[in-house]
Design an enzyme around this catalytic site. Sequence first.
Site, PDB file in Angstrom:
ATOM      1  N   ASN A   1       0.856  -1.192   0.000  1.00  0.00           N
ATOM      2  CA  ASN A   1       0.000   0.000   0.000  1.00  0.00           C
ATOM      3  C   ASN A   1       0.888   1.236   0.000  1.00  0.00           C
ATOM      4  O   ASN A   1       2.109   1.129   0.020  1.00  0.00           O
ATOM      5  CB  ASN A   1      -0.967  -0.024   1.195  1.00  0.00           C
ATOM      6  CG  ASN A   1      -0.213  -0.110   2.503  1.00  0.00           C
ATOM      7  OD1 ASN A   1       0.522   0.794   2.866  1.00  0.00           O
ATOM      8  ND2 ASN A   1      -0.366  -1.239   3.199  1.00  0.00           N
TER       9      ASN A   1
ATOM     10  N   ASP B   1      -4.383  -6.001   4.935  1.00  0.00           N
ATOM     11  CA  ASP B   1      -5.542  -6.732   5.471  1.00  0.00           C
ATOM     12  C   ASP B   1      -5.541  -8.192   5.041  1.00  0.00           C
ATOM     13  O   ASP B   1      -6.090  -9.038   5.734  1.00  0.00           O
ATOM     14  CB  ASP B   1      -6.839  -6.054   5.009  1.00  0.00           C
ATOM     15  CG  ASP B   1      -7.061  -4.738   5.744  1.00  0.00           C
ATOM     16  OD1 ASP B   1      -6.717  -4.676   6.936  1.00  0.00           O
ATOM     17  OD2 ASP B   1      -7.547  -3.772   5.117  1.00  0.00           O
TER      18      ASP B   1
ATOM     19  N   LYS C   1       7.624 -18.160  -9.847  1.00  0.00           N
ATOM     20  CA  LYS C   1       6.917 -17.062 -10.530  1.00  0.00           C
ATOM     21  C   LYS C   1       5.643 -17.586 -11.188  1.00  0.00           C
ATOM     22  O   LYS C   1       5.691 -18.572 -11.930  1.00  0.00           O
ATOM     23  CB  LYS C   1       7.855 -16.472 -11.593  1.00  0.00           C
ATOM     24  CG  LYS C   1       7.274 -15.277 -12.293  1.00  0.00           C
ATOM     25  CD  LYS C   1       8.203 -14.754 -13.368  1.00  0.00           C
ATOM     26  CE  LYS C   1       7.516 -13.681 -14.175  1.00  0.00           C
ATOM     27  NZ  LYS C   1       8.192 -13.368 -15.399  1.00  0.00           N
TER      28      LYS C   1
ATOM     29  N   ASP D   1      -5.220  -9.157  13.332  1.00  0.00           N
ATOM     30  CA  ASP D   1      -5.224  -7.720  13.625  1.00  0.00           C
ATOM     31  C   ASP D   1      -4.328  -7.439  14.836  1.00  0.00           C
ATOM     32  O   ASP D   1      -4.643  -7.842  15.958  1.00  0.00           O
ATOM     33  CB  ASP D   1      -6.659  -7.268  13.885  1.00  0.00           C
ATOM     34  CG  ASP D   1      -6.776  -5.774  13.847  1.00  0.00           C
ATOM     35  OD1 ASP D   1      -6.055  -5.106  14.618  1.00  0.00           O
ATOM     36  OD2 ASP D   1      -7.555  -5.267  13.027  1.00  0.00           O
ATOM     37  N   ILE D   2      -3.229  -6.761  14.599  1.00  0.00           N
ATOM     38  CA  ILE D   2      -2.240  -6.511  15.661  1.00  0.00           C
ATOM     39  C   ILE D   2      -2.836  -5.611  16.747  1.00  0.00           C
ATOM     40  O   ILE D   2      -2.718  -5.886  17.942  1.00  0.00           O
ATOM     41  CB  ILE D   2      -0.962  -5.855  15.073  1.00  0.00           C
ATOM     42  CG1 ILE D   2      -0.424  -6.694  13.903  1.00  0.00           C
ATOM     43  CG2 ILE D   2       0.087  -5.650  16.141  1.00  0.00           C
ATOM     44  CD1 ILE D   2       0.694  -6.035  13.113  1.00  0.00           C
TER      45      ILE D   2
ATOM     46  N   PHE E   1      -4.516   3.876  14.830  1.00  0.00           N
ATOM     47  CA  PHE E   1      -4.691   4.878  13.781  1.00  0.00           C
ATOM     48  C   PHE E   1      -5.821   4.408  12.877  1.00  0.00           C
ATOM     49  O   PHE E   1      -6.015   3.199  12.714  1.00  0.00           O
ATOM     50  CB  PHE E   1      -3.402   5.042  12.963  1.00  0.00           C
ATOM     51  CG  PHE E   1      -2.550   6.170  13.467  1.00  0.00           C
ATOM     52  CD1 PHE E   1      -1.985   6.092  14.723  1.00  0.00           C
ATOM     53  CD2 PHE E   1      -2.333   7.301  12.696  1.00  0.00           C
ATOM     54  CE1 PHE E   1      -1.214   7.134  15.213  1.00  0.00           C
ATOM     55  CE2 PHE E   1      -1.551   8.353  13.173  1.00  0.00           C
ATOM     56  CZ  PHE E   1      -0.995   8.270  14.429  1.00  0.00           C
TER      57      PHE E   1
ATOM     58  N   LYS F   1     -14.155   2.112  14.776  1.00  0.00           N
ATOM     59  CA  LYS F   1     -12.956   1.265  14.790  1.00  0.00           C
ATOM     60  C   LYS F   1     -12.386   1.155  16.208  1.00  0.00           C
ATOM     61  O   LYS F   1     -11.937   0.100  16.624  1.00  0.00           O
ATOM     62  CB  LYS F   1     -11.904   1.885  13.864  1.00  0.00           C
ATOM     63  CG  LYS F   1     -11.160   0.882  13.041  1.00  0.00           C
ATOM     64  CD  LYS F   1     -10.379   1.544  11.928  1.00  0.00           C
ATOM     65  CE  LYS F   1     -10.988   1.264  10.573  1.00  0.00           C
ATOM     66  NZ  LYS F   1     -10.220   1.827   9.470  1.00  0.00           N
TER      67      LYS F   1
ATOM     68  N   LYS G   1     -12.026  -2.454  17.901  1.00  0.00           N
ATOM     69  CA  LYS G   1     -10.703  -3.030  18.165  1.00  0.00           C
ATOM     70  C   LYS G   1     -10.328  -2.977  19.646  1.00  0.00           C
ATOM     71  O   LYS G   1      -9.366  -3.601  20.055  1.00  0.00           O
ATOM     72  CB  LYS G   1      -9.639  -2.319  17.328  1.00  0.00           C
ATOM     73  CG  LYS G   1      -9.963  -2.382  15.826  1.00  0.00           C
ATOM     74  CD  LYS G   1      -8.718  -2.321  14.982  1.00  0.00           C
ATOM     75  CE  LYS G   1      -9.064  -2.367  13.508  1.00  0.00           C
ATOM     76  NZ  LYS G   1      -7.945  -2.731  12.671  1.00  0.00           N
TER      77      LYS G   1
HETATM   78  N1  CTP Z   1      -4.312  -2.800  12.092  1.00  0.00           N
HETATM   79  C1  CTP Z   1      -3.624  -3.840  12.684  1.00  0.00           C
HETATM   80  N2  CTP Z   1      -3.614  -5.059  12.079  1.00  0.00           N
HETATM   81  C2  CTP Z   1      -4.283  -5.265  10.938  1.00  0.00           C
HETATM   82  C3  CTP Z   1      -4.988  -4.204  10.316  1.00  0.00           C
HETATM   83  C4  CTP Z   1      -4.967  -2.970  10.939  1.00  0.00           C
HETATM   84  O1  CTP Z   1      -3.015  -3.652  13.736  1.00  0.00           O
HETATM   85  N3  CTP Z   1      -4.257  -6.460  10.385  1.00  0.00           N
HETATM   86  C5  CTP Z   1      -4.308  -1.495  12.798  1.00  0.00           C
HETATM   87  C6  CTP Z   1      -3.594  -0.386  12.081  1.00  0.00           C
HETATM   88  O2  CTP Z   1      -2.222  -0.338  12.436  1.00  0.00           O
HETATM   89  C7  CTP Z   1      -4.329   0.841  12.638  1.00  0.00           C
HETATM   90  C8  CTP Z   1      -5.744   0.330  12.835  1.00  0.00           C
HETATM   91  O3  CTP Z   1      -5.642  -1.095  12.924  1.00  0.00           O
HETATM   92  O4  CTP Z   1      -3.838   1.240  13.888  1.00  0.00           O
HETATM   93  C9  CTP Z   1      -6.723   0.662  11.756  1.00  0.00           C
HETATM   94  O5  CTP Z   1      -6.215   0.305  10.509  1.00  0.00           O
HETATM   95  P1  CTP Z   1      -7.057   0.590   9.181  1.00  0.00           P
HETATM   96  O6  CTP Z   1      -6.266   0.131   8.013  1.00  0.00           O
HETATM   97  O7  CTP Z   1      -7.575   1.999   9.229  1.00  0.00           O
HETATM   98  O8  CTP Z   1      -8.320  -0.321   9.423  1.00  0.00           O
HETATM   99  P2  CTP Z   1      -8.647  -1.796   9.088  1.00  0.00           P
HETATM  100  O9  CTP Z   1      -8.557  -2.623  10.314  1.00  0.00           O
HETATM  101  O10 CTP Z   1      -7.826  -2.259   7.935  1.00  0.00           O
HETATM  102  O11 CTP Z   1     -10.191  -1.704   8.706  1.00  0.00           O
HETATM  103  P3  CTP Z   1     -10.864  -1.227   7.329  1.00  0.00           P
HETATM  104  O12 CTP Z   1     -10.079  -1.897   6.232  1.00  0.00           O
HETATM  105  O13 CTP Z   1     -12.238  -1.736   7.462  1.00  0.00           O
HETATM  106  O14 CTP Z   1     -10.801   0.267   7.289  1.00  0.00           O
END
Ligand code: CTP
Length: 414
Positions: free
Chosen positions: A221, A289, A299, A318-319, A337, A354, A358
């Site tokens: 990303n 994600d 490859k 999700d960390i 964040f 969120k 979380k």
């Molecule tokens: N985060 C995380 N582990 C993941 C995905 C996200 O720890 N696998 C954490 C990010 O570091 C951030 C927060 O979750 O602090 C929100 O991340 P964001 O990308 O905004 O949200 P998502 O959980 O990906 O949800 P969505 O895709 O529905 O917006």
Amino acid sequence: MEKTLTLRALSGKNILLIVGGGIAAYKSLELARRLRESGAKVQAILTAGGREFVTPLSLATLSGAPVREELFDASAESDSTGMSHIELARFGDLVIVAPASANLIARMASGAADDLATTTLLASDAPLLLAPAMNPNMWSHPATRRNLARLLGDGIELVGPNEGDTACGDVGIGRMAEVDEILRAAASTAAPAHKPLAGRRALVNAGPTFEAIDSLRYIANRSSGRQGHAIASALAQAGADTLLVRGPCEQPAPKGVDTLNVESAAQMFDACMQALPVDVAVMTAAVGDWRMREPFDGKIRKRGNNAPVTLELVENADILAELSKRKEDRPGLVVGFAAESGDAQEVLAHARAKRERKGCDWIVANSIDVMGNENTRLRLITSNNDGFEEFAGDKRLVARRLVERISERFAKAS
Ligand code: CTP
């Protein structure tokens, strides 16, 4: 309000002001005056280039002390009233180089010590703030970019340059920052007299993750990691023992921070869990994600038949959510964040949801439009009510504001 804050932060500080060559040097006279007005003690060094634009007498009058110009100045080095170059280096709680010309930046980046300014800079370990000023082409030249990247890696702070007309008639980025901006940056760069987070452990994650598709390709990303690096650096400056776990990004490793490089979300997850226990965790990373159910070894070849290709993806752990629900070793403060699209109201609403989902304590909402930029607008949500605090500006300044809030929270808790 802003002015009062600035005045307070600079009061009582010793500031070494190095005035380099460039028409913007005239603004440094005003800077010297305003620094003194803020309660700082100013010692100025004028380079040979700077002397072409302002006189030692004006600088001495406005800074309130004799100006130093020569490296081999017998009277200053031996006379008990003058400061040797080593004493000059020790004098500053903060060193400001304004204007920082392309040449001075190049010499600093190479570690040169061929005049009083560069020798003092090399001998000083005080925080360093640079206010560059130069022709826009010189600013964007790859050599200047390279030199700055090196200096940023060494932990210097930058203010400006700004966009606009330059003395040479070219329009673009190169104008030295205005005196008010330099004062604000100086106030925020000057090392805090006390370290409010001393004895605390902090964990920050930052950057994107790379999820392998095959041995060659990956899903990533646009995160630059800039905000997370700035937060890690601000936490370390506030005295926290800080670990930064970062995905692949081009930011220089911040000074005073332990930095661990990872690639995938799974590696980032493991590294974060292994870092526990910590007092505060700030999860800025744009964690991928999804990952491939089974990354292809080798490859993946195209079939050449225009048929749609399907990649089978599964969700990553999700960390942030995991850290928030830990039992014994849950960090005292978990900050998430939320990178969101949409207008301000939508961004806030998604971020609040969120935070609930979380289970983190605080969440910082930001728009995906600022990803990769140097400036940002963050909205900090700390409770269930409708309130939020907004921090806008350069990502490093914003990081310090957030860390001030974190420090306040720990001060209240203890
Ligand atoms: N985060 C995380 N582990 C993941 C995905 C996200 O720890 N696998 C954490 C990010 O570091 C951030 C927060 O979750 O602090 C929100 O991340 P964001 O990308 O905004 O949200 P998502 O959980 O990906 O949800 P969505 O895709 O529905 O917006």
